[in-house]
Design an enzyme around this catalytic site. Structure first.
Site, PDB file in Angstrom:
ATOM      1  N   LYS A 132       0.820  -1.207   0.000  1.00  0.00           N
ATOM      2  CA  LYS A 132       0.000   0.000   0.000  1.00  0.00           C
ATOM      3  C   LYS A 132       0.863   1.271   0.000  1.00  0.00           C
ATOM      4  O   LYS A 132       0.446   2.310  -0.486  1.00  0.00           O
ATOM      5  CB  LYS A 132      -0.927   0.032   1.219  1.00  0.00           C
TER       6      LYS A 132
HETATM    7  C1  LIG Z   1      -4.129  -4.785   0.189  1.00  0.00           C
HETATM    8  C2  LIG Z   1      -3.297  -5.988   0.137  1.00  0.00           C
HETATM    9  C3  LIG Z   1      -3.539  -6.990  -0.813  1.00  0.00           C
HETATM   10  C4  LIG Z   1      -4.690  -6.927  -1.781  1.00  0.00           C
HETATM   11  O1  LIG Z   1      -4.501  -5.928  -2.762  1.00  0.00           O
HETATM   12  P1  LIG Z   1      -5.752  -5.427  -3.616  1.00  0.00           P
HETATM   13  O2  LIG Z   1      -5.220  -4.308  -4.429  1.00  0.00           O
HETATM   14  O3  LIG Z   1      -6.772  -4.985  -2.616  1.00  0.00           O
HETATM   15  O4  LIG Z   1      -6.225  -6.571  -4.419  1.00  0.00           O
HETATM   16  C5  LIG Z   1      -2.688  -8.080  -0.843  1.00  0.00           C
HETATM   17  N1  LIG Z   1      -1.673  -8.195   0.049  1.00  0.00           N
HETATM   18  C6  LIG Z   1      -1.427  -7.253   0.955  1.00  0.00           C
HETATM   19  C7  LIG Z   1      -0.299  -7.461   1.913  1.00  0.00           C
HETATM   20  C8  LIG Z   1      -2.208  -6.114   1.038  1.00  0.00           C
HETATM   21  O5  LIG Z   1      -1.950  -5.182   1.953  1.00  0.00           O
END
Ligand SMILES: *Cc1c(COP(=O)(O)O)cnc(C)c1O
Length: 495
Positions: free
Chosen positions: A112
């Protein structure tokens, strides 16, 4: 040529990139999509020599056409700096012939950060461009990683406040500790006695609440979103796929134009959609392998064409993917419906009313580049243990879901195309699940003993993000029911 942003539901007007970033979600409840996907009109060989920041500029300027070169470069510089523990920003690590694109070298050690370290800069720049006088209130629902990454990005950014809602019993202990110790006078963290979908639905409702918006406006506030529905998050995520391709070229792992596959551990469908947008820009990508945990709505969708959220919500060891409503899928649905907002709206109405919808055979034909599968908890743990035993490399649980699904894909298809796995979190963020996967004996250790043990066995230094929370005091302890979210927001803002 200007790229404008339109709603997937079609009844709102078209907006510039900066306006769409400010609004987050369209007035009609739809998601903003670019009215055309710009082409990456560069020789691929040029990518090989670019830094992350240069790649970011080349990708983002094509989408965010109303930002000046200077504005965009400033945003990129402010975002991708020493907050990341490597100048590569997103290193590509090869193990057993597969490439792990490590997206967890930012401030909160999950992917993120890739988008949320730049979103505050895009947003405050957009506010200036559009003469916004109100204070911007970021409302965010989080399955664990978004909330912390968003707060880290927005903490003490003038003209902004951020309120994060997380499922009280649906995040890892480290994730929770990271959030409730968040500093910054403008940050607020609230636990919900429900799951992530409850939190996300509550946030979406507040965004669509005209009366609430009017009350806020009168008090000098307006909402914006840091969730992956904001195009200001989606666009920065396109960058690292382009960057990874450039690095593979630079290292001579592929030849120019060679197609590669990507595997993405998926929750809200933002990360994998960004990869798909990279392909639409012209990047030579083959299959998009969509990996789910036991909340396998997307796997069922790709295999049957029916999206059905009516099922038990599973709490897994990959909590950031514990999601039954993948918001960003709407952007793909809109596209495979031939960019038809009416068709898309009908399906989304079905989702809101009955919790499900079914796409037509024609639409299904447009999904051939996608492959969906899922990994059970056992398979996920097995993937961590196996890769560790074979190579000494320790993955987190989300990346391990991708790894396990990739194994299934290879066995089913015998496709040996070079493959990049999006490695979405540091194993230090999910230490207990990771260490238990390697050996059950570790379960007796405390959370921070596990951290030190992981550092030892993986030969990796404990990330700063973890060191910081060892002794940090809890600053946020509010827990409410999902229905009380609007009330909590008003109280926080003093409206
Ligand atoms: C948010 C997240 C995901 C999922 O990503 P999306 O874009 O919501 O599909 C996968 N792994 C981690 C560690 C995340 O923080």
């Amino acid at each position: 040529m200007q790229v404008l942003y339109r709603s997937t539901r079609g009844t709102d007007k078209a907006y510039t990139a900066s306006e769409a970033i400010l609004k987050g979600l369209s007035e009609d409840g739809g998601l903003f999509v670019p009215d055309r996907i710009p082409k990456l009109d560069l020789p691929l060989s040029a990518l090989a020599g670019m830094t992350y920041q240069e790649t970011a500029y080349e990708v983002m300027r094509r989408f965010l056409t109303d930002f000046t070169a200077e504005e965009l470069k400033q945003c990129i510089e402010n975002a991708y700096d020493e907050k990341f523990d490597t100048p590569k920003i997103a290193p590509l690590v090869e193990k057993n012939g597969t490439f792990y694109l490590e997206l967890f070298h930012g401030a909160t050690i999950a992917f993120k950060d890739m988008a949320l370290s730049i979103l505050p800069h895009l947003l405050t720049t957009a506010a200036k461009k559009n003469q916004v006088k109100n204070e911007i209130v970021i409302l965010t629902a989080t399955s664990g990683d978004t909330g912390k990454a968003a707060m880290a990005g927005f903490a003490d950014v003038p003209g902004t406040r951020i309120i994060v809602f997380y499922p009280k019993n649906g995040v890892s202990p480290i994730q929770e500790k990271q959030m409730v110790t968040q500093k910054g006078k403008n940050t607020y963290v609230v636990g919900i006695t429900g799951n992530f979908d409850d939190a996300q639905t509550g946030v979406k409702k507040m965004f669509n609440d005209k009366e609430l918006a009017a009350q806020l406006d009168a008090a000098g506030f307006q909402f914006s979103s840091a969730n992956s529905i904001n195009i200001g998050r989606l666009v920065p995520q396109v960058v690292y796929y382009v960057y990874a391709y450039g690095k593979l070229l630079a290292e001579g792992k592929i030849h120019e134009g060679e197609k590669i596959n990507v595997v993405v551990p998926t929750g809200n469908f933002g990360n994998i959609l960004a990869a798909y947008y990279a392909k639409l820009m012209g990047l030579p990508l083959g299959k998009f392998i969509c990996a789910s945990n036991e909340n396998k709505v997307l796997y069922d969708f790709f295999s049957t064409g029916c999206y059905d959220r009516n099922r038990a919500f599973m709490l897994t060891n990959s909590p950031s993917m514990d999601i039954l409503i993948s918001s960003n899928l709407e952007r793909l649905i809109y596209r495979i419906a031939g960019n038809d907002p009416e068709k898309n709206s009908r399906l989304m109405e079905g989702l809101a009313k009955d919790g499900k919808y079914e796409i037509t055979d024609e639409m299904k034909q447009n999904l051939q580049e996608f492959y969906g599968n899922y990994a059970t908890e056992e398979e996920t743990a097995g993937a961590i243990r196996r890769l560790y035993e074979e190579t000494g490399y320790v993955m987190d649980t989300h990346t391990a879901v991708a790894e396990a699904v990739y194994e299934k894909y290879r066995q089913e298809t015998k496709d040996e195309t070079k493959t990049v796995i999006a490695s979405t979190a540091s194993p230090f963020k999910f230490t207990r699940s990771v260490m238990n996967s390697i050996d059950g004996k570790y379960d007796a250790l405390s959370d921070f003993e596990l951290v030190d043990q992981l550092s030892r066995i993986a030969g990796v230094r404990v990330p700063k993000a973890i060191e910081e929370i060892r002794t940090a005091p809890v600053l946020h302890d509010r827990v409410i029911a999902a229905e009380e979210m609007p009330q909590a927001v008003k109280e926080i803002l003093g409206v």
